[in-house]
Design a protein around this motif. Structure first.
Motif, PDB file in Angstrom:
ATOM      1  N   LYS A 209      -0.228  -9.470 -16.887  1.00 44.78           N
ATOM      2  CA  LYS A 209       0.665  -8.779 -17.734  1.00 44.78           C
ATOM      3  C   LYS A 209       0.375  -7.297 -17.599  1.00 44.78           C
ATOM      4  O   LYS A 209       1.534  -6.724 -18.050  1.00 44.78           O
ATOM      5  CB  LYS A 209       0.275  -9.234 -19.218  1.00 44.78           C
ATOM      6  N   ASN A 210      -0.470  -6.650 -17.352  1.00 47.26           N
ATOM      7  CA  ASN A 210      -0.779  -5.319 -17.035  1.00 47.26           C
ATOM      8  C   ASN A 210       0.262  -4.676 -16.147  1.00 47.26           C
ATOM      9  O   ASN A 210       0.457  -3.719 -16.100  1.00 47.26           O
ATOM     10  CB  ASN A 210      -1.903  -5.099 -16.459  1.00 47.26           C
ATOM     11  N   ILE A 211       0.915  -5.885 -15.170  1.00 47.17           N
ATOM     12  CA  ILE A 211       1.898  -5.126 -14.379  1.00 47.17           C
ATOM     13  C   ILE A 211       3.170  -5.185 -14.980  1.00 47.17           C
ATOM     14  O   ILE A 211       3.958  -3.990 -14.895  1.00 47.17           O
ATOM     15  CB  ILE A 211       1.876  -6.171 -13.057  1.00 47.17           C
ATOM     16  N   PHE A 212       3.341  -6.211 -15.765  1.00 53.74           N
ATOM     17  CA  PHE A 212       4.952  -6.409 -16.369  1.00 53.74           C
ATOM     18  C   PHE A 212       4.885  -5.753 -17.416  1.00 53.74           C
ATOM     19  O   PHE A 212       6.084  -5.627 -18.138  1.00 53.74           O
ATOM     20  CB  PHE A 212       5.389  -7.983 -16.560  1.00 53.74           C
ATOM     21  N   GLY A 213       3.896  -5.456 -18.547  1.00 52.42           N
ATOM     22  CA  GLY A 213       4.048  -4.966 -19.878  1.00 52.42           C
ATOM     23  C   GLY A 213       4.319  -5.849 -20.775  1.00 52.42           C
ATOM     24  O   GLY A 213       4.490  -7.110 -20.213  1.00 52.42           O
ATOM     25  N   GLY A 214       4.214  -5.517 -21.945  1.00 53.51           N
ATOM     26  CA  GLY A 214       4.614  -6.434 -23.087  1.00 53.51           C
ATOM     27  C   GLY A 214       3.441  -6.969 -24.088  1.00 53.51           C
ATOM     28  O   GLY A 214       2.257  -6.351 -23.595  1.00 53.51           O
ATOM     29  N   GLU A 215       3.675  -7.751 -24.932  1.00 55.43           N
ATOM     30  CA  GLU A 215       2.453  -8.151 -25.723  1.00 55.43           C
ATOM     31  C   GLU A 215       1.549  -9.320 -25.307  1.00 55.43           C
ATOM     32  O   GLU A 215       2.116 -10.090 -24.709  1.00 55.43           O
ATOM     33  CB  GLU A 215       3.001  -8.665 -27.026  1.00 55.43           C
ATOM     34  N   LEU A 216       0.311  -9.036 -25.264  1.00 52.74           N
ATOM     35  CA  LEU A 216      -0.617 -10.041 -25.068  1.00 52.74           C
ATOM     36  C   LEU A 216      -1.217 -10.943 -26.188  1.00 52.74           C
ATOM     37  O   LEU A 216      -2.009 -10.627 -26.856  1.00 52.74           O
ATOM     38  CB  LEU A 216      -1.894  -9.085 -24.589  1.00 52.74           C
TER      39      LEU A 216
ATOM     40  N   SER B  49      -0.046  -4.728 -23.772  1.00 53.43           N
ATOM     41  CA  SER B  49      -0.331  -4.223 -22.379  1.00 53.43           C
ATOM     42  C   SER B  49       0.691  -3.151 -21.950  1.00 53.43           C
ATOM     43  O   SER B  49       1.619  -2.861 -22.122  1.00 53.43           O
ATOM     44  CB  SER B  49      -0.028  -5.416 -21.760  1.00 53.43           C
ATOM     45  N   VAL B  50       0.102  -2.273 -21.142  1.00 46.76           N
ATOM     46  CA  VAL B  50       0.682  -1.297 -20.385  1.00 46.76           C
ATOM     47  C   VAL B  50       1.507  -2.149 -18.851  1.00 46.76           C
ATOM     48  O   VAL B  50       1.023  -3.446 -18.788  1.00 46.76           O
ATOM     49  CB  VAL B  50      -0.002  -0.268 -19.807  1.00 46.76           C
TER      50      VAL B  50
ATOM     51  N   ALA C 221      -3.851 -11.842 -18.507  1.00 45.18           N
ATOM     52  CA  ALA C 221      -3.826 -10.661 -19.223  1.00 45.18           C
ATOM     53  C   ALA C 221      -3.709  -9.480 -17.958  1.00 45.18           C
ATOM     54  O   ALA C 221      -2.847  -8.670 -18.177  1.00 45.18           O
ATOM     55  CB  ALA C 221      -4.992 -10.260 -20.048  1.00 45.18           C
ATOM     56  N   SER C 222      -4.093  -9.758 -16.959  1.00 41.34           N
ATOM     57  CA  SER C 222      -4.330  -8.603 -15.887  1.00 41.34           C
ATOM     58  C   SER C 222      -2.990  -8.651 -15.164  1.00 41.34           C
ATOM     59  O   SER C 222      -2.301  -7.802 -14.446  1.00 41.34           O
ATOM     60  CB  SER C 222      -5.494  -8.762 -14.991  1.00 41.34           C
TER      61      SER C 222
ATOM     62  N   VAL D 254      -2.082  -6.482 -29.690  1.00 37.58           N
ATOM     63  CA  VAL D 254      -2.456  -6.025 -28.471  1.00 37.58           C
ATOM     64  C   VAL D 254      -1.310  -5.913 -27.686  1.00 37.58           C
ATOM     65  O   VAL D 254      -0.476  -6.762 -27.438  1.00 37.58           O
ATOM     66  CB  VAL D 254      -3.435  -6.970 -27.763  1.00 37.58           C
TER      67      VAL D 254
ATOM     68  N   TYR E 263      -4.633 -12.068 -26.926  1.00 35.85           N
ATOM     69  CA  TYR E 263      -5.590 -11.017 -27.370  1.00 35.85           C
ATOM     70  C   TYR E 263      -5.403 -10.705 -28.577  1.00 35.85           C
ATOM     71  O   TYR E 263      -5.987 -10.064 -29.544  1.00 35.85           O
ATOM     72  CB  TYR E 263      -5.415  -9.832 -26.432  1.00 35.85           C
TER      73      TYR E 263
END
Lengths: 153, 106
Positions: free
Chosen positions: B40-47, A69-70, B37-38, A67, B50
């Motif tokens: 992480k949505n700013i920085f990117g990368g693997e979650l 993330s953007v 996780a949200s 998974v 999840y």
């Protein structure tokens, strides 16, 4: 004043996304290339049925998933792109990374089983919408296939 | 129990088709992980939380499919497919399905 603060926050997030997102992407691509070289001897194919040579082999289901993330910059870039149309490079690289990573993890699992051939590889992609509700929050990719294992008998 | 996503199994013969078996699961992580996780949505990368979630779900789905296959007397499931979907924010569904068969050595 309020508007100014909002703009500042937006620019800050954009900058953070650009900086950390690019760094994460570069690191990830480096690690993907490295592992792809290491796992090159595990052949991945989308052939549906095994060769005749594989008759005596054992087999097992292998899978790899990831998974990713953007980042904020990608979200904004893709949002702008959807105004004008065209290739959304920000998401292309994201999906590319996720697919390759998923395949690598599948290869890794096959290697642990002593297999050197994976057939009938399939992909499954879906998105996990973040709290944003619009666009993609993160994407999950699942790659799976059948590993043929040279049996001991 | 043999699980495979190919239709013809090398060295084995299908003596009986027992029909479709399936297993599915819907899972979510606790809200703390969702908040993380949200961010992480700013920085990117693997979650990775999840990714683990997805992996657990997949194993669970296969497990349930195998249980069902066992219950009807199969010793293998062939032509296995996965389907995933996001049914809500932070929750994911995985479905594993395949054909339950009785396999014999050729």
């Amino acid at each position: 004043m309020d508007a100014l603060i909002q703009i500042l926050i937006f620019v800050l997030l954009l900058g953070l996304g650009y900086f950390f997102g690019r760094r994460a992407e570069r690191k990830h691509y480096d690690s993907i290339r490295k592992h792809e070289d290491e796992l090159r001897h595990v052949v991945v194919s989308s052939e549906r049925t095994p060769d005749r040579e594989a008759l005596g082999h054992d087999f097992d289901l292998v899978a790899g998933s990831v998974v990713i993330s953007v980042d904020y910059f990608k979200t904004v870039a893709a949002g702008l792109r959807s105004l004008f149309g065209g290739r959304v490079r920000a998401y292309e690289s994201l999906l590319d990374r996720a697919r390759r990573e998923a395949v690598l993890r599948m290869q890794h699992q096959a290697q642990a089983l002593g297999s050197e051939l994976i057939i009938n590889t399939k992909f499954e992609t879906s998105r996990i919408s973040g709290n944003a509700g619009q666009g993609i929050g993160s994407i999950e990719v699942l790659a799976y296939g059948t590993a043929l294992i040279a049996s001991s008998k | 129990m043999l699980i495979s996503n190919i239709e013809l199994v090398p060295g084995k013969r299908v003596t009986k088709h027992l029909g479709l078996v399936q297993g599915s699961t819907v899972r979510a992580k606790h809200v703390g992980k969702d908040i993380f996780a949200s961010i992480k949505n700013i920085f990117g990368g693997e979650l990775s939380s999840y990714t683990n979630l997805l992996q657990e779900s997949r194993e669970e789905a296969i497990e349930r499919m195998m249980e069902q296959a066992e219950a009807i007397g199969a010793n293998g499931v062939i032509n296995v497919r996965f389907a995933t979907s996001a049914i809500a924010a932070g929750a994911s569904e995985i479905l594993a399905y395949g054909t339950a068969v009785v396999l014999e050595d050729r």
